[in-house]
Design an enzyme around this catalytic site. Structure first.
Site: not given
Ligand code: URA
Length: 418
Positions: A59, A138, A145, A160, A164
C-alpha cells in the site's frame, strides 16, 4: 459507535463530532487497534487459504507519478506469490491505481469478490476497486471524513488503510509511506509516525509488515497522468531503461524485494531483489501483466505490446526553462495539480477523468538545464486551463546556479515489524 454508524443507527452529525474529536485529541495505540479491528469486521474478510503460496500486498500513501503497483504486482506474481490488490482512485493531487488501469481500453476494476478470487487464482495477481462487501464501515466513514475535514488524522488513516488491506486475506504487507512536497505527510517525522502506527497494527493482527519511508519531493519516474503512466510501466516491464525512470524502476524492485522477503519466498531482501530483477529481465513480469489485462479486460490487451494504442491526447506543448542553470527543487504537489486541471484527475468526485492527458518530465532535481530547453511536455485535449497548468509548472520548478549539495535518498528509512 462504528457498528451503529454503519447500520445507520448513529447519524452523521454524531459521527462527525467523534471524528473531529479524534483529529484534535488523537487515539492511543490500543484504541487504534480496536478501531481497525471493528472496521475490518464490519464486512467480509477474504480468505485465499486454499491457494498454494503466500498472499502479499503493498500500500502506498500516494504521490505524484507513483505507479509502482502496476510494475510490482506482476513482478511478485511472476516470482510465485499471490497479490490480491484492492486499490483506490486518485485523491487530490495524487493519482490512483484504478484510474491508471482504466486507461487500458476494456480493463475492468469493478469485479465481484468471487471474480476477484478467480482472477487471482488464474493470474497470480488481481487489481480491483473496493467492493460493497469489504469494510463497509470505511466506505461510509471515509465519505464523511472527506466532507468534514477529518481525513488528516494518522489514527483514522491507519484504521482506514489497514482495515481494507487486512480484509484482503493477505499474509504480509509492505507499506510505502511517502514524504516530501508531493506527499500527504510532508515532514519525515509525520511519515515515520504514521508508518510506525500501521506497522504495529499489521503485526498485532498477525501479518508480517514493514514500511519503507520513500521520497516524494519530486515526481517518481518520467510520467504523470494515466495513459502516460501506464506507458512508462510497460516500458519498464519490457526492459527499456530510460534515465528518467530509474528511480521508479529501483523503487519497484525494492518494494518487490520486501514483498518476496515478507512473503517468505526469499530468505533475504538481497535474494528478493535478485528475483525481482530476474522477473523483469526475463519478460516474465510483462507476461503476468498481459495475463492480468486479459483476465480483467476482455478489451484490447494488445496495448500491452503496442502501447501506442493507449488513449492519446490531441495536442502537446513543451514547458521550457526560462533561464539556464540547475533544477534546485520541484514543488511536487503542483506538478500533480497541473495534470489534474488538464483533466488527468478529479476536482470533484463526479468529474470524469481524461485518461490521455498528462505530462512527460525531462528533468530531475540536480539536472543541468539550458534556457529554452524542455523541462516537461504537456499532453492535452482542451486548452481551457492550459495557461493555468503552464503557470503551475513555472512556479513549481526552481532553477539556480548550482545543483543542491545534498541529494535526497529514494528511501529515507525502513521500519520493520518484529
Ligand atoms: N486512503 C485511505 O484509504 N484512507 C485514508 O484515510 C486516507 C487515504
Amino acid at each position: 459507535m462504528v457498528n451503529g454508524f454503519t447500520s445507520g443507527d448513529i447519524p452523521d452529525y454524531q459521527m462527525s463530532a467523534w471524528l473531529m474529536a479524534v483529529v484534535k485529541s488523537g487515539m492511543t495505540k490500543p484504541e487504534i487497534a480496536d478501531l481497525t479491528e471493528v472496521m475490518l469486521r464490519s464486512g467480509q474478510v477474504l480468505s485465499f487459504a486454499s491457494l498454494p503460496a503466500k498472499k502479499v500486498d503493498k500500500h502506498s500513501t500516494g504521490g505524484v507519478g507513483d505507479k509502482t503497483s502496476l510494475i510490482l504486482s506482476p513482478i511478485v506474481a511472476a516470482g510465485g506469490l499471490y497479490v490480491p490488490m484492492i486499490s483506490g482512485r486518485g485523491l487530490g493531487h495524487t493519482g490512483g491505481t484504478l484510474d491508471k488501469l482504466e486507461a487500458i481500453p476494456g480493463f475492468n476494476v469493478n469485479v465481484t469478490t468471487e471474480h476477484f478470487g478467480r482472477i487471482l487464482k488464474e493470474c497470480g495477481c488481481a487489481m480491483i476497486g473496493q467492493t460493497a462487501e469489504i469494510v463497509p464501515a470505511d466506505k461510509k466513514m471515509y465519505a464523511l471524513r472527506d466532507v468534514t475535514g477529518t481525513v488528516e488524522s494518522p489514527a483514522l488513516i491507519c484504521a482506514s488503510v489497514m482495515s481494507k488491506k487486512l480484509a484482503e486475506g493477505i499474509d504480509a504487507l509492505v507499506l510505502d509511506v511517502k514524504t516530501g512536497s508531493g506527499a500527504f505527510m510532508k515532514k519525515l517525522e509525520d511519515a515515520v509516525y504514521l508508518a510506525e502506527l500501521m506497522v504495529e497494527t499489521g503485526v498485532r493482527m498477525g501479518k508480517r509488515t514493514a514500511a519503507l519511508i520513500t521520497d516524494m519531493d519530486q515526481p517518481l519516474g518520467r510520467a504523470v497522468g494515466n495513459a502516460t503512466e501506464v506507458l512508462e510501466c510497460i516500458e519498464i516491464l519490457r526492459g527499456d531503461r530510460h534515465p528518467m525512470s530509474e528511480d521508479l524502476r529501483s523503487l519497484s524492485i525494492e518494494l518487490s524485494a520486501w514483498m518476496f522477503y515478507l512473503g517468505e519466498k526469499t530468505a533475504t531482501i538481497d535474494a528478493g531483489r535478485s528475483l525481482a530483477e530476474e522477473m523483469l529481465t526475463s519478460g516474465k513480469a510483462l507476461g503476468k501483466f498481459r495475463d492480468m489485462a486479459r483476465c480483467q479486460g476482455g478489451g484490447d490487451i494488445s496495448v500491452v505490446d503496442r502501447p501506442n494504442r493507449l488513449p492519446a491526447a490531441t495536442h502537446t506543448v513543451d514547458f521550457k526553462a526560462a533561464t539556464s542553470g540547475y533544477i534546485t527543487s520541484v514543488r511536487c504537489e503542483d506538478v500533480g495539480l497541473a495534470s489534474l486541471i488538464l483533466g488527468g484527475g478529479r476536482s470533484k468526485k463526479e468529474d470524469v477523468i481524461d485518461h490521455a492527458v498528462g505530462l512527460f518530465l525531462h528533468k530531475k532535481v540536480g539536472d543541468p538545464v539550458q534556457q529554452g530547453e524542455a523541462i516537461a511536455t504537456i499532453l492535452y485535449n482542451s486548452d481551457a486551463r492550459l495557461p493555468e497548468a503552464m503557470q503551475m509548472l513555472r512556479d513549481a520548478y526552481s532553477i539556480g546556479p548550482a545543483a543542491p549539495a545534498v541529494k535526497r535518498p529514494l528511501i529515507h528509512r525502513i521500519i520493520e515489524g518484529d
